[in-house]
Design an enzyme around this catalytic site. Sequence first.
Site, PDB file in Angstrom:
ATOM      1  N   HIS A   1      11.923 126.197  17.690  1.00 49.26           N
ATOM      2  CA  HIS A   1      11.239 125.142  16.940  1.00 49.26           C
ATOM      3  C   HIS A   1      10.611 124.222  17.993  1.00 49.26           C
ATOM      4  CE1 HIS A   1      10.122 122.411  13.893  1.00 49.26           C
ATOM      5  NE2 HIS A   1      11.268 122.295  13.228  1.00 49.26           N
TER       6      HIS A   1
ATOM      7  N   THR B   1       8.687 118.324   8.976  1.00 50.51           N
ATOM      8  CA  THR B   1       7.746 119.060   9.826  1.00 50.51           C
ATOM      9  C   THR B   1       6.391 119.164   9.128  1.00 50.51           C
ATOM     10  OG1 THR B   1       9.606 120.266  10.753  1.00 50.51           O
ATOM     11  CG2 THR B   1       7.426 121.185  11.152  1.00 50.51           C
TER      12      THR B   1
ATOM     13  N   ARG C   1       5.793 128.234   9.322  1.00 50.68           N
ATOM     14  CA  ARG C   1       7.260 128.309   9.335  1.00 50.68           C
ATOM     15  C   ARG C   1       7.649 129.566   8.589  1.00 50.68           C
ATOM     16  NH1 ARG C   1      11.409 123.500   7.961  1.00 50.68           N
ATOM     17  NH2 ARG C   1      10.894 123.066  10.145  1.00 50.68           N
TER      18      ARG C   1
HETATM   19  C1  NCD Z   1      15.297 121.629  11.230  1.00 48.91           C
HETATM   20  C2  NCD Z   1      14.776 123.031  11.033  1.00 48.91           C
HETATM   21  O1  NCD Z   1      14.047 123.310  10.071  1.00 48.91           O
HETATM   22  O2  NCD Z   1      15.096 123.838  11.899  1.00 48.91           O
HETATM   23  N1  NCD Z   1      14.624 120.657  10.488  1.00 48.91           N
HETATM   24  C3  NCD Z   1      13.490 120.101  10.990  1.00 48.91           C
HETATM   25  O3  NCD Z   1      12.506 120.758  11.201  1.00 48.91           O
HETATM   26  N2  NCD Z   1      13.523 118.790  11.263  1.00 48.91           N
HETATM   27  C4  NCD Z   1      16.771 121.504  11.168  1.00 48.91           C
HETATM   28  C5  NCD Z   1      17.520 121.985   9.956  1.00 48.91           C
HETATM   29  O4  NCD Z   1      16.952 122.507   9.007  1.00 48.91           O
HETATM   30  O5  NCD Z   1      18.734 121.816   9.964  1.00 48.91           O
END
Ligand code: NCD
Length: 309
Positions: free
Chosen positions: A135, A58, A107
């Site tokens: 997300h 991300t 985040r």
């Molecule tokens: C996910 C998340 O951070 O929610 N990862 C992501 O952003 N691709 C999935 C995860 O951490 O399992």
Amino acid sequence: MSFKGTDIVSIRDFSREQIDEILDLADKMIPYARGDKITKALDGKILSCLFFEPSTRTRMSFETAINRLGGRSLDMGTPSMTSIVKGETLADTIRMLEAYSDVIVLRHPHEGAARLAARFSQKPVINAGDGAGQHPTQTLLDLFTMRKQKGNMDGIKVAMVGDLKYGRTVHSLAEALTMFGAELTFIAPPSLQMPKETIKQVEKLGGKPKVKSKLEEVMSDLDVLYVTRIQKERFPDLAEYQKVAGMYRVELDALREAKSNMIIMHPLPRVDEISPEVDATPHAKYFDQAFNGVPVRMALLMLVLGGEL
Ligand code: NCD
């Protein structure tokens, strides 16, 4: 609608038409995302990354996206090396980043943090995951991947498997896929099933999701298998995690039952949910999916910052 200045907090804030608009622009971004074409559409714009939880795809795809558009990124770095350890509040940190940049990507481990941050910032805030909440940008790239692979999402059969309780990607994705007419099955042990809140929202949108605990029961019927990681870090009790760890693992053998054009997706990182042998099969689309984060996030940045090609 103009997206300029809009926060991207929850997939619920968007209509199907708006999502289509983002995905159509993402399509146009592909040659720029690959570096085959060059643009300075967001020259002079600064994106700041504020990550209170680990991230590879991300954060880096947002940084790639702004760089490919001619802008720049600032990373707050590890929270333990910032004034947050001195006791600075999220609200004050956000006010600083608002002063230093044009868009903030956040985040945070707490559900609702992005909504709160958006209240303190005049500049757009993009939710890159708020605890076990939502997300939305992952959902957009997941939809983009399915649209590219399947053409249309109306009536496609999608099973989500794994940690549906704590996995935020499936919360926003289940709602969005229902808007597009997909048929959903939620596969998890009872302790990790989809939260009632999400099921209610899916039903409100006209969906009739099936709830199951065995993947074998639905494998032959699926168009998309969306696998998730058991979110170890969100278990209050590690003993509970041990009970469910490794419960679902997609192996080559199980795929014998699958349609030849069934695709497997995963937001990544994977731990042991998909055997590496599966990577070489035509079903595996999770690395394409990860690349799609770049054009989709480029499209979002163009829209919220008002860039023009
Ligand atoms: C996910 C998340 O951070 O929610 N990862 C992501 O952003 N691709 C999935 C995860 O951490 O399992």
